[in-house]
Design a protein around this motif. Structure first.
Motif: not given
Length: 203
Positions: A176-186
């Motif tokens: 998945f793309h965590p970069e597209l959600t504003g959640d930068h924990r990954v």
């Protein structure tokens, strides 16, 4: 290469490069685009973004990056692949396109476009090991999943009974793309991996 703040590249051949640059900067790294071998040589870690894995593969060969990428990954450079980037880090693709190559680095077999076509894209909460707090919001866009992993590969997350996040040594990958959600924990987890490798190399 030792820096107080890690310098992390984003492979900028195709895909959602800008979003990763923003996420890495938010996670306290210096983020740079990488298109050439000499740019790759200047970074402490690398993100391979989503996009179209066959196109990224062909462009990496065309730009003379494929072999330097493989060499850096084999030498222990931290690397994080999202979606198409996960495919690029797989040692084996279940259903490769003709002539499609991978960088490798993670002992896993990946199925391309496993979650469906573009119009079947979705967003879902994913419980991911090594990421503290609430589940990660993941955007799945023509996403792959991992069919199987080797003994050295750690499964970090599953969704719908399928493996969607893995780690092997300094290599991290998510379907998945965590970069597209504003959640930068990954991305924060990956920056920590880069810092840890910097610390080992400075000893």
């Amino acid at each position: 290469m030792a820096h107080d703040v890690p310098v992390i590249g984003v492979l900028a051949l195709q895909g959602d490069v800008r979003e990763h640059l923003i996420a890495l900067a938010t996670a306290d790294a210096v983020a740079r685009e990488v298109r050439r071998p000499e740019e790759l040589a200047e970074v402490d870690g690398l993100v391979i973004p989503g996009g179209e894995s066959t196109t990224i593969s062909k462009l990496a060969v065309l730009f003379g990056l494929m072999e330097p990428l493989r060499a850096r990954v084999r030498a222990g450079m931290p690397v994080y692949g999202t979606c198409a980037g996960m495919i690029m880090l797989a040692d084996k693709i279940l259903d490769p396109r003709s002539g499609q190559e991978t960088v490798g680095g993670i002992d896993m077999i990946v199925r391309r476009n496993a979650f469906g076509r573009q119009n079947e894209s979705f967003e879902s909460a994913v419980d991911m090991k090594d990421v503290e707090g609430d589940p990660v919001e993941g955007v799945f866009i023509r996403a792959p999943w991992v069919e199987s992993v080797g003994a050295e590969t750690e499964v970090l997350a599953e969704h719908g009974g399928h493996i969607v996040a893995v780690r092997q040594g300094n290599a991290l990958a998510t379907s998945f793309h965590p970069e597209l959600t504003g959640d930068h924990r990954v991305h924060g987890l990956f920056v920590d991996m880069v810092r840890a490798e910097q610390g080992r190399r400075s000893l």
